[in-house]
Design an enzyme around this catalytic site. Structure first.
Site, short mmCIF file in Angstrom:
data_model
loop_
_atom_site.label_atom_id
_atom_site.label_comp_id
_atom_site.label_asym_id
_atom_site.label_seq_id
_atom_site.Cartn_x
_atom_site.Cartn_y
_atom_site.Cartn_z
N HIS A 1 10.34 -22.48 -50.47
CA HIS A 1 10.85 -23.80 -50.86
C HIS A 1 10.52 -24.19 -52.29
O HIS A 1 10.98 -25.22 -52.77
CB HIS A 1 10.33 -24.89 -49.91
CG HIS A 1 8.89 -25.24 -50.15
ND1 HIS A 1 7.86 -24.48 -49.66
CD2 HIS A 1 8.30 -26.24 -50.84
CE1 HIS A 1 6.70 -25.01 -50.01
NE2 HIS A 1 6.94 -26.09 -50.75
C1 UD1 Z 1 8.05 -31.28 -51.85
C2 UD1 Z 1 6.93 -31.22 -52.87
C3 UD1 Z 1 6.24 -29.87 -52.80
C4 UD1 Z 1 5.77 -29.58 -51.38
C5 UD1 Z 1 6.92 -29.74 -50.40
C6 UD1 Z 1 6.43 -29.61 -49.00
C7 UD1 Z 1 7.31 -32.47 -54.95
C8 UD1 Z 1 7.68 -32.38 -56.37
N1 UD1 Z 1 7.47 -31.36 -54.23
O1 UD1 Z 1 9.00 -30.28 -52.17
O2 UD1 Z 1 5.11 -29.88 -53.65
O3 UD1 Z 1 5.29 -28.27 -51.34
O4 UD1 Z 1 7.51 -31.04 -50.55
O5 UD1 Z 1 7.45 -29.23 -48.13
O6 UD1 Z 1 6.91 -33.50 -54.51
N2 UD1 Z 1 15.60 -32.59 -48.44
C9 UD1 Z 1 16.27 -32.76 -47.25
N3 UD1 Z 1 15.64 -33.46 -46.26
C10 UD1 Z 1 14.40 -33.99 -46.39
C11 UD1 Z 1 13.74 -33.81 -47.60
C12 UD1 Z 1 14.34 -33.11 -48.62
O7 UD1 Z 1 17.39 -32.30 -47.08
O8 UD1 Z 1 13.91 -34.59 -45.42
C13 UD1 Z 1 16.26 -31.82 -49.51
C14 UD1 Z 1 16.96 -32.70 -50.53
O9 UD1 Z 1 18.11 -32.05 -50.95
C15 UD1 Z 1 15.96 -32.76 -51.65
C16 UD1 Z 1 15.31 -31.38 -51.58
O10 UD1 Z 1 15.27 -31.06 -50.21
O11 UD1 Z 1 16.54 -33.00 -52.90
C17 UD1 Z 1 13.92 -31.33 -52.16
O12 UD1 Z 1 13.07 -32.29 -51.53
P1 UD1 Z 1 11.79 -32.87 -52.31
O13 UD1 Z 1 11.03 -33.76 -51.42
O14 UD1 Z 1 12.20 -33.42 -53.64
O15 UD1 Z 1 10.96 -31.57 -52.63
P2 UD1 Z 1 10.47 -30.40 -51.69
O16 UD1 Z 1 11.13 -29.15 -52.14
O17 UD1 Z 1 10.57 -30.78 -50.27
N1 UDP Z 2 5.13 -25.65 -41.61
C1 UDP Z 2 5.72 -26.13 -40.44
N2 UDP Z 2 6.98 -25.68 -40.12
C2 UDP Z 2 7.66 -24.80 -40.90
C3 UDP Z 2 7.04 -24.33 -42.10
C4 UDP Z 2 5.78 -24.78 -42.42
O1 UDP Z 2 5.12 -26.91 -39.70
O2 UDP Z 2 8.79 -24.44 -40.55
C5 UDP Z 2 3.79 -26.16 -41.96
C6 UDP Z 2 2.76 -25.10 -42.26
O3 UDP Z 2 2.07 -24.73 -41.08
C7 UDP Z 2 1.85 -25.80 -43.26
C8 UDP Z 2 2.76 -26.76 -43.97
O4 UDP Z 2 3.93 -26.88 -43.18
O5 UDP Z 2 0.86 -26.55 -42.57
C9 UDP Z 2 3.11 -26.24 -45.34
O6 UDP Z 2 4.07 -27.05 -45.91
P1 UDP Z 2 5.02 -26.57 -47.08
O7 UDP Z 2 5.09 -25.08 -47.11
O8 UDP Z 2 6.29 -27.32 -46.93
O9 UDP Z 2 4.31 -27.15 -48.37
P2 UDP Z 2 3.11 -26.70 -49.31
O10 UDP Z 2 1.94 -26.38 -48.47
O11 UDP Z 2 3.60 -25.52 -50.11
O12 UDP Z 2 2.91 -27.86 -50.19
#
Ligand code: UD1
Ligand code: UDP
Length: 367
Positions: free
Chosen positions: A204
């Site tokens: 992601h």
């Molecule tokens: C965010 C965090 C990242 C973290 C991750 C955990 C920032 C900059 N990034 O990344 O550090 O590791 O969360 O998972 O804060 N979207 C959906 N549904 C949702 C949420 C998001 O479809 O419920 C899609 C949207 O198109 C959105 C994109 O995902 O633009 C990115 O979501 P965003 O929350 O900005 O960043 P993550 O990649 O989720």
């Molecule tokens: N995780 C989850 N379901 C998934 C993938 C990840 O519950 O399909 C959990 C995982 O066990 C961990 C957390 O989400 O606890 C990690 O989140 P993510 O990878 O989105 O973010 P990051 O840790 O890189 O910020």
């Protein structure tokens, strides 16, 4: 009694906040604020349900947007909540835009700001999360560092006097979850998977989803693997695969799933032969569950997992990914280091916060 306000917004923050909420118990009062950064059922509500987290007291509903938009919306919506609640301490978690937005507002208020998972550094300034971490640490009054490495990073930035080594709250949550995960889910049977006979994939990070060459390389490598590959895809990765016209092939050859609940994911991670990931939390959980990890990034905030031999950094390089998957990780469990503490990080955090509020609020806030 300490009045705590906890800010969450993204998937890993629900998992981290769970441990601290439990440790706060009935002795202290907690107001839970959900920024709404993650809003899909599988990225948000499912964790509240599974972990038994209370409904948030405030839901800011900020949704998705560019970094500036999202952070600004969080700040705008959070400020009146902070003024109304007037907590002793605001706790923020990790390195998302929700972390930074709430941190900036709190730093200029009378409440103390405590950062859980302080001191992590990738030293890669192209990562948005690196800016969120550094800025949040420097704005915080209480830095709660999960590892010795994190403490050392904070000392190098002259933040040692605000720093406390606590251990990692994700270990606390994992210890609560591990047995429950194996009892609660039949996902292996449903997917027709055999233990140790499949690879688990999560992606992601912007650096992988938003750079077509990198995403293509990683997915092409996984498409060529002989093992079953289980891929619970984050929505941004699914969108990127759709944009690049990769989705059909991935659907055909990999086991492409919606994001999984925490217990389902932990169960799959524990039983996988390898995990291939760019997640921070997953690298650490893989280490704790003794599942060898291949990290498709150039660097990591969790170097302990690499030094100990359980995690290999391959970047988005096909040969390196394949070599790492095929590498035999015959590691001795008996000598495995325990850099993340003993599963009582949240209790330490509550004690530190309690002491700070009881004795030091003026001196901490104004130093
Ligand atoms: C965010 C965090 C990242 C973290 C991750 C955990 C920032 C900059 N990034 O990344 O550090 O590791 O969360 O998972 O804060 N979207 C959906 N549904 C949702 C949420 C998001 O479809 O419920 C899609 C949207 O198109 C959105 C994109 O995902 O633009 C990115 O979501 P965003 O929350 O900005 O960043 P993550 O990649 O989720
Ligand atoms: N995780 C989850 N379901 C998934 C993938 C990840 O519950 O399909 C959990 C995982 O066990 C961990 C957390 O989400 O606890 C990690 O989140 P993510 O990878 O989105 O973010 P990051 O840790 O890189 O910020």
């Amino acid at each position: 009694m300490v009045h705590v306000l906890s800010v969450v917004g993204a998937r890993p923050q629900f998992i981290k906040a769970f441990a601290v909420s439990r440790a706060l118990g009935a002795e202290h009062s907690e107001c839970l604020v959900h920024t709404g950064q993650h809003y899909d059922h599988n990225l948000s509500a499912v964790f509240f349900k599974e972990l038994g987290l209370p409904e948030p007291d405030y839901h800011l509903g900020v949704g998705s947007g560019s970094h500036g938009e999202q952070t600004a919306r969080i700040m705008d919506a959070f400020e009146p909540v902070l003024e109304r609640e007037h907590p002793d301490v605001v706790i923020v978690y990790g390195d998302t835009n929700s972390t930074l937005g709430a941190a900036i507002v709190t730093a200029k208020s009378e409440s103390l700001l405590a950062h859980v998972e302080a001191g992590l550094r990738s030293h890669n300034r192209e990562m948005p999360e690196e800016h969120n971490r550094v800025l949040t640490d420097h704005a915080s009054d209480i830095l709660l560092a999960p590892t010795e490495e994190a403490v050392s990073n904070l000392e190098k930035e002259d933040l040692g006097d605000r720093t406390h080594l606590t251990g990692d709250v994700m270990l606390d949550t994992l210890l609560w979850a591990r047995d429950r995960a194996h009892e609660a889910t039949d996902i292996l049977t449903r997917l027709g998977l055999e233990e140790q006979a499949y690879l688990l994939l999560t992606l992601h990070r912007a650096a992988n989803t938003d750079q077509p060459d990198r995403l293509r390389t990683i997915l092409d490598t996984m498409l060529q693997r002989p093992e079953r590959v289980v891929f619970p895809a984050h929505p941004r990765t699914r969108d990127a695969m759709q944009r690049l016209g990769l989705i059909e092939e991935v659907e055909q050859h990999l086991t492409l799933l919606e994001p999984l609940s925490y217990l389902e994911f932990i169960h799959l991670l524990d039983r996988a032969s390898r995990v291939i990931t760019d997640s921070g939390g997953v690298q650490k959980e893989a280490f704790l569950l003794d599942t060898p990890c291949i990290t498709v990034r150039g660097e990591t905030e969790w170097p302990e997992t690499v030094t100990a031999g359980w995690n290999r950094l391959t970047d988005a390089d096909s040969d390196r990914i394949n070599q790492a998957i095929d590498h035999s990780f015959d590691l001795a469990l008996a000598t495995k280091p325990q850099p993340f503490g003993d599963g009582t990080a949240a209790i330490s955090i509550v004690d530190i916060i309690h002491d700070a509020v009881s004795w030091q609020i003026d001196s901490i806030k104004h130093r």
